[in-house]
Design a protein around this motif. Structure first.
Motif, mmCIF file in Angstrom:
data_model
loop_
_atom_site.group_PDB
_atom_site.id
_atom_site.type_symbol
_atom_site.label_atom_id
_atom_site.label_comp_id
_atom_site.label_asym_id
_atom_site.label_seq_id
_atom_site.Cartn_x
_atom_site.Cartn_y
_atom_site.Cartn_z
ATOM 1 N N ALA A 130 0.854 -1.191 0.000
ATOM 2 C CA ALA A 130 0.000 0.000 0.000
ATOM 3 C C ALA A 130 0.885 1.235 0.000
ATOM 4 O O ALA A 130 1.761 1.389 0.857
ATOM 5 C CB ALA A 130 -0.911 0.003 1.229
ATOM 6 N N VAL A 158 -4.089 2.783 -0.509
ATOM 7 C CA VAL A 158 -4.454 2.407 0.856
ATOM 8 C C VAL A 158 -5.962 2.131 0.894
ATOM 9 O O VAL A 158 -6.768 2.884 0.359
ATOM 10 C CB VAL A 158 -4.089 3.530 1.838
ATOM 11 N N THR A 179 -4.524 -1.347 5.015
ATOM 12 C CA THR A 179 -5.159 -0.147 5.556
ATOM 13 C C THR A 179 -4.158 0.910 6.002
ATOM 14 O O THR A 179 -4.566 1.945 6.515
ATOM 15 C CB THR A 179 -6.043 -0.525 6.757
ATOM 16 N N GLU A 180 -2.856 0.675 5.812
ATOM 17 C CA GLU A 180 -1.844 1.632 6.240
ATOM 18 C C GLU A 180 -0.834 1.838 5.131
ATOM 19 O O GLU A 180 -0.522 0.911 4.379
ATOM 20 C CB GLU A 180 -1.116 1.141 7.502
ATOM 21 N N VAL A 181 -0.300 3.046 5.043
ATOM 22 C CA VAL A 181 0.749 3.332 4.065
ATOM 23 C C VAL A 181 2.004 2.541 4.423
ATOM 24 O O VAL A 181 2.431 2.518 5.579
ATOM 25 C CB VAL A 181 1.062 4.841 4.035
ATOM 26 N N ASN A 206 1.247 5.664 -0.762
ATOM 27 C CA ASN A 206 0.535 6.936 -0.708
ATOM 28 C C ASN A 206 0.469 7.561 -2.102
ATOM 29 O O ASN A 206 1.321 7.314 -2.949
ATOM 30 C CB ASN A 206 1.258 7.885 0.255
#
Length: 394
Positions: free
Chosen positions: A49, A92, A109-111, A51
Motif C-alpha cells: 500500500a 491504501v 489499511t496503512e501506508v 501513498n
C-alpha cells in the motif's frame, strides 16, 4: 484519471532455479570432486500500500504479473542469485480477495503495509549436495521447485471518516464542494456523480475525510440504477450523513428508500452505522414547509433532523461540527477501526512436496518428466556434462 475500484489479476511467483552438475578439474588435482552449486530461490509476489494512489487503473490494461525465476547454480560451488520480487503497488484501503470474491486474503489499511501473497519456489540442489562416502561423483541435480500461482481480485474501499448517502439530486456533490476542495461534477439532473469522490473537511483546527458516492434509487441492491456496488466505499466510515432533498413531495419515503437499501446491503455493515439526517435545499422551500417536513422526518426516524442548504451554506457549519463530534466519539470507542488484521503469509497452493527440500529427487523428476537416466549415463561417458553448459567446468 479514470476511477477503477476493482480489478482481476493473475499472479505467479518465480520458480526456483536448477542446480548445476559440475566437477572440479584442475591439473595435478586427481580427484577434484563435484562442485555444482544450488539454484536460486524464485521471487515472491508482494502487495504494498502506497501513498498518492486512489484508483486501481494501473491494473486495467495489464492483468498478468509474474516474479522472476531463480538463477541456475554454477560450478565452483556458486549458488544462483535469487529472483526479483514482483511488487504490486495499490492504494491504501485495497483488499485482496480470492477468485470467489468472498475470501479476503489481505486488507491493506496503512501506508507502507506489505503482504507476501505468493512465495517463490526453492532453488534446486546441485550435484555437490548429493555427494556421499559411497557416491563420490554424483550426477544428480534438482531442477528447482515451481512457484505458486492464482487469480485474485483487487478491491478498493476508500478510507474516510464520514460518508454521504441519499437519493440522486439530494445535494451531496454540492455539499462536498462547499465544504472541501474537491471539485465533483454538479448539474440539475440525476446521476451526475458516477464515481466516488473524496474531500478533506476542515473544521476549526481539525480535519476529517468525507466520501461521496453515487446516489441510490429504490431497488439498487437488485442492480437498479447504478446499483449498490459503490456502497463498499462507505464500509470504513465512522458515520453517515444522510441528505434528503427538501423540495421532494414525500421526504419520509425518500428517507425510507435509502434506509431499506442500506439494510439490504447485508450484514448490518451500513445500516448499523451512526447517522446524521440533513434536510437539504432549505433555501428553496418555505419555513412552514420546512417545519412540517422536519417534524415528519423526526417522527419516522426517531432522530434529530438538521436543516441546511448547501447552495447558500446555511446550517452547513452546524452539520460539520456535529459530524466532527460524532467522529471523535467513534474514535474513542473504536480507535483501531481501520487496523484490520491482514494475512502475512498464505497457505501454499502447490502440493506438499514444494516445501520439502529433502523430497526424493527421483520421484519428483519422474512426476515432472525432468532428467533421464540414460542421458546421465551418456554424460558420465562424455566428461560429466548435463546437457546444459551452464555451470559445467572442464
Amino acid at each position: 484519471m479514470k476511477f477503477l475500484d476493482q480489478a482481476k489479476v493473475f499472479l505467479k511467483s518465480g520458480d526456483g532455479g536448477p542446480g548445476a552438475v559440475a566437477f572440479r578439474r584442475e591439473k595435478f588435482i586427481e580427484f577434484g570432486g563435484p562442485d555444482g552449486g544450488d539454484g536460486g530461490r524464485g521471487g515472491d509476489v508482494v502487495v504494498e500500500a502506497v501513498n498518492g494512489l486512489n484508483t486501481l487503473i494501473d491494473y486495467r490494461y495489464k492483468q498478468h504479473f509474474k516474479a522472476q525465476r531463480g538463477h541456475h547454480g554454477m560450478g565452483s560451488n556458486r549458488n544462483g542469485a535469487r529472483g526479483e520480487d514482483m511488487v504490486l503497488r495499490v492504494p491504501v484501503g485495497t483488499q485482496v480477495l480470492d477468485e470467489d470474491q468472498e475470501t479476503v486474503l489481505a486488507d491493506l489499511t496503512e501506508v507502507g503495509q506489505r503482504i507476501v501473497l505468493l512465495k517463490g519456489g526453492d532453488g534446486g540442489h546441485g550435484n555437490a549436495h548429493f555427494k556421499t562416502s559411497t557416491n563420490r561423483a554424483p550426477r544428480k541435480f534438482h531442477p528447482g521447485w515451481p512457484g505458486e500461482e492464482r487469480w485474485v481480485w483487487l478491491r478498493l474501499k476508500l478510507i474516510a471518516d464520514a460518508g454521504l448517502v441519499g437519493l440522486p439530486n439530494a445535494g451531496k456533490s454540492t455539499f462536498l464542494a462547499v465544504t472541501t476542495a474537491a471539485k465533483p461534477k454538479i448539474a440539475d439532473y440525476p446521476f451526475t456523480t458516477l464515481t466516488p469522490n473524496l474531500g478533506v473537511v476542515r473544521v476549526g483546527e481539525e480535519e476529517f475525510v468525507m466520501a461521496d458516492v453515487p446516489g441510490l434509487i429504490e431497488g439498487a441492491h437488485e442492480g437498479h440504477g447504478l446499483g449498490d456496488r459503490f456502497l463498499g466505499h462507505l464500509e470504513r466510515t465512522r458515520i453517515l450523513l444522510h441528505l434528503i432533498d427538501g423540495t421532494a413531495e414525500d421526504v419520509v419515503h425518500a428517507y425510507e428508500v435509502i434506509r431499506n437499501e442500506l439494510a439490504s446491503y447485508g450484514g448490518g455493515v451500513l445500516a448499523d452505522k451512526p447517522e446524521i439526517i440533513g434536510l437539504n435545499k432549505a433555501d428553496a422551500i418555505l419555513e412552514e414547509e420546512i417545519a412540517e417536513k422536519k417534524a415528519a422526518l423526526e417522527e419516522a426516524s426517531g432522530a434529530e433532523v438538521m436543516v441546511l442548504s448547501g447552495a447558500t451554506r446555511d446550517g452547513v457549519q452546524a452539520v460539520l461540527y456535529r459530524l466532527l463530534q460524532a467522529i471523535r466519539e467513534a474514535k474513542e470507542e473504536e480507535p483501531g477501526i481501520l487496523q484490520a488484521p491482514a494475512t502475512k503469509t498464505l497457505p501454499p497452493t502447490q502440493p506438499a512436496y514444494k516445501t520439502n527440500r529433502d523430497a526424493d529427487w527421483t520421484e519428483y523428476r519422474d512426476a515432472h518428466e525432468w532428467g533421464d537416466a540414460e542421458e546421465e549415463e551418456e554424460d558420465e561417458e562424455d566428461g560429466g556434462f548435463d546437457g546444459d553448459d551452464d555451470g559445467d567446468k572442464r
